[in-house]
Design an enzyme around this catalytic site. Sequence first.
Site, short mmCIF file in Angstrom:
data_model
loop_
_atom_site.label_atom_id
_atom_site.label_comp_id
_atom_site.label_asym_id
_atom_site.label_seq_id
_atom_site.Cartn_x
_atom_site.Cartn_y
_atom_site.Cartn_z
N ARG A 15 0.80 -1.23 0.00
CA ARG A 15 0.00 0.00 0.00
C ARG A 15 0.83 1.29 0.00
O ARG A 15 0.30 2.37 -0.20
CB ARG A 15 -0.97 0.00 1.19
N LYS A 22 9.34 -0.39 2.59
CA LYS A 22 8.50 0.41 3.50
C LYS A 22 9.28 0.92 4.71
O LYS A 22 9.18 2.10 5.05
CB LYS A 22 7.30 -0.40 3.97
CA CA Z 1 0.32 -3.97 9.41
#
Ligand code: CA
Length: 460
Positions: A15, A22
């Site tokens: 996402r 990330k």
């Molecule tokens: Ca998570």
Amino acid sequence: MFLDVVILAAGKGTRMRSARAKVLHTIGGKPMLQHVLDTARQLAPRQICPVIGHQGDEVRDAIDDSTLTWVEQAQQLGTGHAVREAMAHVAGDGVVLVLYGDVPLIGETTLKTAVSVATSGQVGLVTSVFADPAELGRIVRNAQGDVVRIVEFKDADEATRQINEINSGIVAVPSADLNRWLNQLDTDNAQGELYLTDIIEMAVNDGKKVTSIAAQPHEVIGVNDRVQLAEVERLYQAQQTETLMRAGTTMQDPSRVDIRGEITVGEDCLFDVNVVLEGKVVLGDRVQLGPGVVIKDSVIGDGTVVHAYTTIDGATVAAECSLGPFARIRPLTVLDEGVRIGNFVETKKSHLGAGSKANHLAYLGDATLGRDCNVGAGAITANYDGVNKYETHAGDNVFVGTNVTMVAPLNLQDWAFLAAGSTVTNDVGENDLAVARGKQRVIRKWTRPDQAAAKKKAGD
Ligand code: CA
Ligand code: UD1
């Protein structure tokens, strides 16, 4: 009791929609994983094991810390699987603290409490109460209020989803127990994963107590996308500005100050809006920062005023200086007490002695100036021939007139005076005046071009 820390950071972070791993996205200018590592370090663990998978090489290279035990989880089969992979590197004689690489604001106090619970042979589980618990795991308690299990959102029925107490994912467990429980995990759940959370029910079945440690939501908020990244950034900034205000700094608006590093402040500093501080910045007492000031890796002395839109990088500035507005102070600049640098002045690798001034539109590069020198508007050091850099040295009380070009290498002795507009290529001695410019010529009673006549001619 030995403490081993396991940090989960193998997930894909889909996402984020990012080519970058990330946990390398930054909060306050520092990768999220580095925040977690720094907090973990405070607990003086025997070992820290980050579990990496997706973009693991990138993470390892960016963090570049040979004291860490990097664990590769080739396939992301669940949080329980990730911890199991790590346990292959952990002796079973202490306690293990599980952290998440994408939960960067977890506090040292909370972790210490969790570890002390595990040290006493229980399970220390960090939970929090969220107004909107979204898809986080829910904490299920019995009638006595004891934690009995964690139910993942995807496995939860409607009633369980109503529970507001959530699993932060952070847990401290005696190592031997953890190994035993990890071996009993199965994938019999909605996601077909090995859930670390299943160890809670196993602990209870083994007659172990699970003690919850209540954390503030902001401590355990995880980052899954860039909206959450921005939320966590704001929370972090609020913490940083609060610390500085408590240390005696007045901020016109703390929500418009950004701290991206380690800042030390004296008392009675004053920050106007849109100040950005990066790296290691040390401010003395009574330092004033005007709007839009950006300071990186620098030391600023007592009572110095930095006016609007000035940038300072890698400089050492003494007390009672005045810089800007719109000055650019570049690396290896050293300014002694009472120096004045004005608008559109750039300095680089230069040392100005006490009381010296460059008030307008100047460039000083690779230069040393003594005390009480004056650099006029438009004066510059020509320090570069396209290949090499050369130095300019000036003694005390040197006067550099406006629009002087000091062609380095150059030595200017005390009280040297460079006349306005000079291109100075040779050294100037003490008390000497250097004039190096075209001599003024006067054509007496000169006739200007006649505009009307010129127009008339063009029309013909
Ligand atoms: Ca998570
Ligand atoms: C997990 C917890 C949930 C908790 C939530 C908090 C489980 C089963 N669920 O859910 O109860 O409320 O975290 O954020 O533990 N990771 C690995 N390897 C894996 C899987 C995950 O390293 O195989 C890492 C991820 O990179 C991430 C962390 O573990 O940092 C959590 O994984 P994620 O998939 O986000 O777990 P959730 O389903 O959100």
